[in-house]
Design a protein around this motif. Structure first.
Motif, mmCIF file in Angstrom:
data_model
loop_
_atom_site.group_PDB
_atom_site.id
_atom_site.type_symbol
_atom_site.label_atom_id
_atom_site.label_comp_id
_atom_site.label_asym_id
_atom_site.label_seq_id
_atom_site.Cartn_x
_atom_site.Cartn_y
_atom_site.Cartn_z
ATOM 1 N N LYS A 8 -4.882 5.330 -6.646
ATOM 2 C CA LYS A 8 -5.583 6.237 -5.456
ATOM 3 C C LYS A 8 -4.694 7.529 -5.194
ATOM 4 O O LYS A 8 -5.381 8.475 -4.792
ATOM 5 C CB LYS A 8 -5.524 5.417 -4.199
ATOM 6 N N ILE A 9 -3.599 7.662 -5.549
ATOM 7 C CA ILE A 9 -2.553 8.801 -5.295
ATOM 8 C C ILE A 9 -2.464 9.732 -6.522
ATOM 9 O O ILE A 9 -1.901 10.945 -6.310
ATOM 10 C CB ILE A 9 -1.393 8.592 -4.365
ATOM 11 N N LEU A 10 -2.587 9.179 -7.836
ATOM 12 C CA LEU A 10 -2.280 9.904 -8.922
ATOM 13 C C LEU A 10 -3.447 10.885 -9.233
ATOM 14 O O LEU A 10 -4.532 10.394 -9.368
ATOM 15 C CB LEU A 10 -1.974 9.088 -10.039
ATOM 16 N N ARG A 11 -3.252 12.131 -9.538
ATOM 17 C CA ARG A 11 -4.309 13.172 -10.025
ATOM 18 C C ARG A 11 -4.880 12.910 -11.022
ATOM 19 O O ARG A 11 -4.033 11.915 -12.159
ATOM 20 C CB ARG A 11 -3.492 14.528 -9.700
ATOM 21 N N SER A 12 -6.045 13.466 -11.616
ATOM 22 C CA SER A 12 -6.709 13.297 -12.657
ATOM 23 C C SER A 12 -5.607 14.015 -13.673
ATOM 24 O O SER A 12 -5.087 15.010 -13.611
ATOM 25 C CB SER A 12 -7.882 13.849 -12.701
ATOM 26 N N GLY A 13 -5.361 13.066 -14.895
ATOM 27 C CA GLY A 13 -4.408 13.707 -16.006
ATOM 28 C C GLY A 13 -2.765 13.461 -15.789
ATOM 29 O O GLY A 13 -2.214 13.836 -16.377
ATOM 30 N N GLY A 55 0.730 -1.059 -0.049
ATOM 31 C CA GLY A 55 0.152 0.023 0.097
ATOM 32 C C GLY A 55 0.875 1.132 -0.110
ATOM 33 O O GLY A 55 1.946 1.308 0.239
ATOM 34 N N ILE A 56 0.173 2.525 -0.203
ATOM 35 C CA ILE A 56 0.929 3.728 -0.460
ATOM 36 C C ILE A 56 0.162 4.733 0.434
ATOM 37 O O ILE A 56 -1.067 4.992 0.136
ATOM 38 C CB ILE A 56 1.082 4.008 -1.871
ATOM 39 N N ASP A 57 0.627 5.477 1.263
ATOM 40 C CA ASP A 57 -0.047 6.458 2.164
ATOM 41 C C ASP A 57 0.548 7.738 1.883
ATOM 42 O O ASP A 57 1.401 8.277 2.666
ATOM 43 C CB ASP A 57 -0.066 5.944 3.880
ATOM 44 N N GLU A 58 0.114 8.425 0.647
ATOM 45 C CA GLU A 58 0.504 9.684 0.277
ATOM 46 C C GLU A 58 -0.690 10.332 -0.280
ATOM 47 O O GLU A 58 -1.660 10.029 -0.584
ATOM 48 C CB GLU A 58 1.821 9.358 -0.791
#
Length: 208
Positions: free
Chosen positions: A187-192, A162-165
């Motif tokens: 889950k952490i990568l912004r749209s675009g 998992g990644i908690d950022e």
């Protein structure tokens, strides 16, 4: 004018053989090459690019290494990414000044330094690594070349779990099984944003 400093990683270049020899300058120590020597004290304080003479008359060039030269010769715990790969990754991931970048698989720190140079002081690099010994090596390599950095977070973590950022602009991976990180990265990568994984063989590409 840049000078050679105590504690700095420099290269001694044999211009005839076109070979680089890396060393860390330390007052009181001596550089040895093919039976010849020169005290580090005679190098410390000299201008970058000084031609020096060893004990038997051989001349060598004492320089601050370029980033490409430093990466190839720096101490390593894990296999490094080479300059041609680092340049390609930076281009295809579109790393830009001010970007927030998540990286995993920092190894010896080559990719991490490349990202730091690309995002600049206003960007931020978050690097997760499962092995603490690799993290220590990476931190030393980064600080030797870039000095203290305030926009880097080195985290001991298993990204497969998992990644908690917070949200980031880019995700860059150098891992043997990157497909296991895809759900967490989403889950952490912004749209675009851009997800890029470096893999040396075709099967991981197909699976990811």
């Amino acid at each position: 004018m840049r000078t050679l400093c105590d504690g700095q990683r420099i290269h001694m270049v044999d211009q005839k053989k076109e070979r680089h020899y890396a060393l860390t300058l330390k007052a009181g120590e001596t550089f040895q090459h093919s039976g010849e020597t020169i005290p580090h004290d005679e190098l410390i304080g000299k201008p970058d690019g000084t031609v020096v003479t060893l004990s038997r008359g051989t001349t060598m060039l004492a320089i601050n290494p370029t980033f490409a030269d430093y990466v190839v010769k720096m101490p390593r715990g894990a296999q490094i990414l080479y300059p041609k790969d680092l340049a390609t990754i930076t281009m295809w991931a579109d790393i830009y000044p001010g970007a927030d970048v998540f990286e995993s698989g920092c190894g010896s720190g080559a990719m991490t330094m490349t990202l730091l140079r690309a995002v600049g002081e206003k960007g931020h690099v978050i690097s997760h690594e499962i092995r603490e010994d690799f993290l220590k090596t990476a931190r030393k390599n980064i600080e030797r070349y870039l000095g203290p950095v305030t926009n880097l977070s080195l985290v001991h973590n298993d990204v497969y779990a998992g990644i908690d950022e917070a949200e980031v602009d880019r995700v860059v991976l150098d891992l043997p099984e990157p497909w296991r990180v895809v759900p967490h990265a989403a889950k952490i990568l912004r749209s675009g944003g851009i997800f890029l994984s470096f893999v040396p063989t075709v099967p991981p590409v197909v699976t990811t």
